[in-house]
Design a protein around this motif. Structure first.
Motif, mmCIF file in Angstrom:
data_model
loop_
_atom_site.group_PDB
_atom_site.id
_atom_site.type_symbol
_atom_site.label_atom_id
_atom_site.label_comp_id
_atom_site.label_asym_id
_atom_site.label_seq_id
_atom_site.Cartn_x
_atom_site.Cartn_y
_atom_site.Cartn_z
ATOM 1 N N MET A 4 43.930 48.336 33.449
ATOM 2 C CA MET A 4 42.669 47.773 33.609
ATOM 3 C C MET A 4 42.322 47.829 35.195
ATOM 4 O O MET A 4 43.332 47.820 36.034
ATOM 5 C CB MET A 4 43.068 46.487 33.215
ATOM 6 N N GLN A 5 41.243 47.841 35.547
ATOM 7 C CA GLN A 5 40.975 47.830 36.944
ATOM 8 C C GLN A 5 39.511 47.252 37.138
ATOM 9 O O GLN A 5 38.467 47.577 36.183
ATOM 10 C CB GLN A 5 40.903 49.015 37.654
ATOM 11 N N TYR A 6 39.184 46.410 38.039
ATOM 12 C CA TYR A 6 37.776 46.392 38.798
ATOM 13 C C TYR A 6 37.521 46.402 39.962
ATOM 14 O O TYR A 6 38.489 46.331 40.805
ATOM 15 C CB TYR A 6 37.510 44.656 38.436
ATOM 16 N N ARG A 7 36.496 46.932 40.097
ATOM 17 C CA ARG A 7 36.173 47.327 41.652
ATOM 18 C C ARG A 7 34.878 46.551 42.104
ATOM 19 O O ARG A 7 33.929 46.708 41.706
ATOM 20 C CB ARG A 7 35.931 48.942 41.713
ATOM 21 N N PHE A 33 53.885 36.763 36.282
ATOM 22 C CA PHE A 33 53.035 36.754 35.085
ATOM 23 C C PHE A 33 53.659 37.421 33.882
ATOM 24 O O PHE A 33 53.820 38.446 33.953
ATOM 25 C CB PHE A 33 51.607 37.362 35.673
ATOM 26 N N SER A 34 53.790 36.640 33.120
ATOM 27 C CA SER A 34 54.519 37.290 31.725
ATOM 28 C C SER A 34 53.321 38.129 31.282
ATOM 29 O O SER A 34 52.122 37.928 31.083
ATOM 30 C CB SER A 34 54.675 36.212 30.752
ATOM 31 N N GLY A 35 53.933 39.543 30.882
ATOM 32 C CA GLY A 35 53.062 40.465 30.247
ATOM 33 C C GLY A 35 52.537 41.446 31.131
ATOM 34 O O GLY A 35 51.872 42.198 30.779
ATOM 35 N N LEU A 36 52.691 41.399 32.459
ATOM 36 C CA LEU A 36 52.241 42.137 33.423
ATOM 37 C C LEU A 36 53.155 43.079 33.847
ATOM 38 O O LEU A 36 54.046 42.919 34.370
ATOM 39 C CB LEU A 36 51.633 41.390 34.673
ATOM 40 N N TYR A 60 46.023 47.173 37.289
ATOM 41 C CA TYR A 60 46.987 46.552 36.296
ATOM 42 C C TYR A 60 47.393 47.424 35.304
ATOM 43 O O TYR A 60 46.612 48.322 34.725
ATOM 44 C CB TYR A 60 46.172 45.375 35.589
ATOM 45 N N LEU A 61 48.641 47.307 34.918
ATOM 46 C CA LEU A 61 49.318 47.882 33.607
ATOM 47 C C LEU A 61 49.775 46.815 32.835
ATOM 48 O O LEU A 61 50.827 45.916 33.498
ATOM 49 C CB LEU A 61 50.254 48.870 33.857
ATOM 50 N N GLU A 90 36.775 47.498 33.824
ATOM 51 C CA GLU A 90 37.419 48.853 33.236
ATOM 52 C C GLU A 90 38.681 48.674 32.458
ATOM 53 O O GLU A 90 39.692 48.167 33.148
ATOM 54 C CB GLU A 90 37.321 50.219 34.229
ATOM 55 N N HIS A 91 38.917 49.020 31.349
ATOM 56 C CA HIS A 91 40.225 49.289 30.479
ATOM 57 C C HIS A 91 40.424 50.476 29.656
ATOM 58 O O HIS A 91 39.490 50.948 29.353
ATOM 59 C CB HIS A 91 40.633 47.970 29.991
#
Length: 195
Positions: A4-7, A33-36, A60-61, A90-91
């Motif tokens: 995931m990314q936001y620009r 952060f759990s799940g990151l 992010y992954l 975006e993902h």
């Protein structure tokens, strides 16, 4: 894995010290952060490494969609919306992930390369070729980690690589400075092909 990314593109005269201070004071909030799997706090500065813009663009992954949802609908992303407006997010579905020879270092740079899958191409063959390039990139000196994702709606592959050095080798795509890296569940990201 989900990528995931936001620009957030900022005005040409924007003082990027504001973003640096934001990351310095808030970056560690996602360190557990759990799940990151990982979050790379990336920026581009106008005139640096060929960037035409100032941009704040974390990548992010995620290990699971529930974690991504908890972030997007929770206080972390609401702070982004409050301070910058609501950016497009975006993902991509994860296709592969590898650690490189510099995985034990703190990355200082990142590259992001989007690659369309041509309409006439066999998508399975295109993905196989991209996975082979991912494995090859993971062996390069200076690579911390590298990931491959796909958006099957628009048939776009995304290659994202973290580099130990602030000046990564010549790679296609956008270059980012990495100000902070959160890796609460890096070990939970499966290595290699994701099926």
């Amino acid at each position: 894995m989900l990528a995931m990314q936001y620009r957030i593109t900022l005005p040409a005269d924007y003082d990027m010290k504001i973003i640096r201070h934001r990351v310095e004071t808030k970056g560690a909030l996602l360190d557990d952060f759990s799940g990151l799997g990982l979050k790379a706090y990336g920026i581009r500065e106008r005139g640096v490494d060929g960037s035409p813009v100032h941009q704040y663009a974390p990548f992010y992954l995620w290990t699971a969609p529930e974690a991504m949802n908890r972030f997007l609908w929770g206080p972390g992303f609401q702070g982004i919306v409050r301070d910058f407006g609501r950016p497009p997010v975006e993902h991509w579905q994860g296709l592969g992930f590898e650690r490189g020879p510099a995985a034990g270092t703190v990355p200082r740079a990142a590259t992001r390369h989007a690659e369309p899958v041509p309409a006439a191409a066999d998508p399975a063959s295109a993905v196989e070729g991209a996975l082979a390039r991912l494995a090859e990139r993971a062996r390069k000196d200076g690579v911390h980690t590298t990931a491959l994702g796909i958006d099957p709606r628009g048939w776009e592959l995304i290659h994202f690589t973290l580099w130990a050095e602030s000046a990564p080798p010549s790679e296609p795509g956008d270059r980012y400075q990495v100000l902070h890296l959160s890796t609460p569940e890096l070990d939970a990201l499966p290595r290699g092909r994701h099926w």
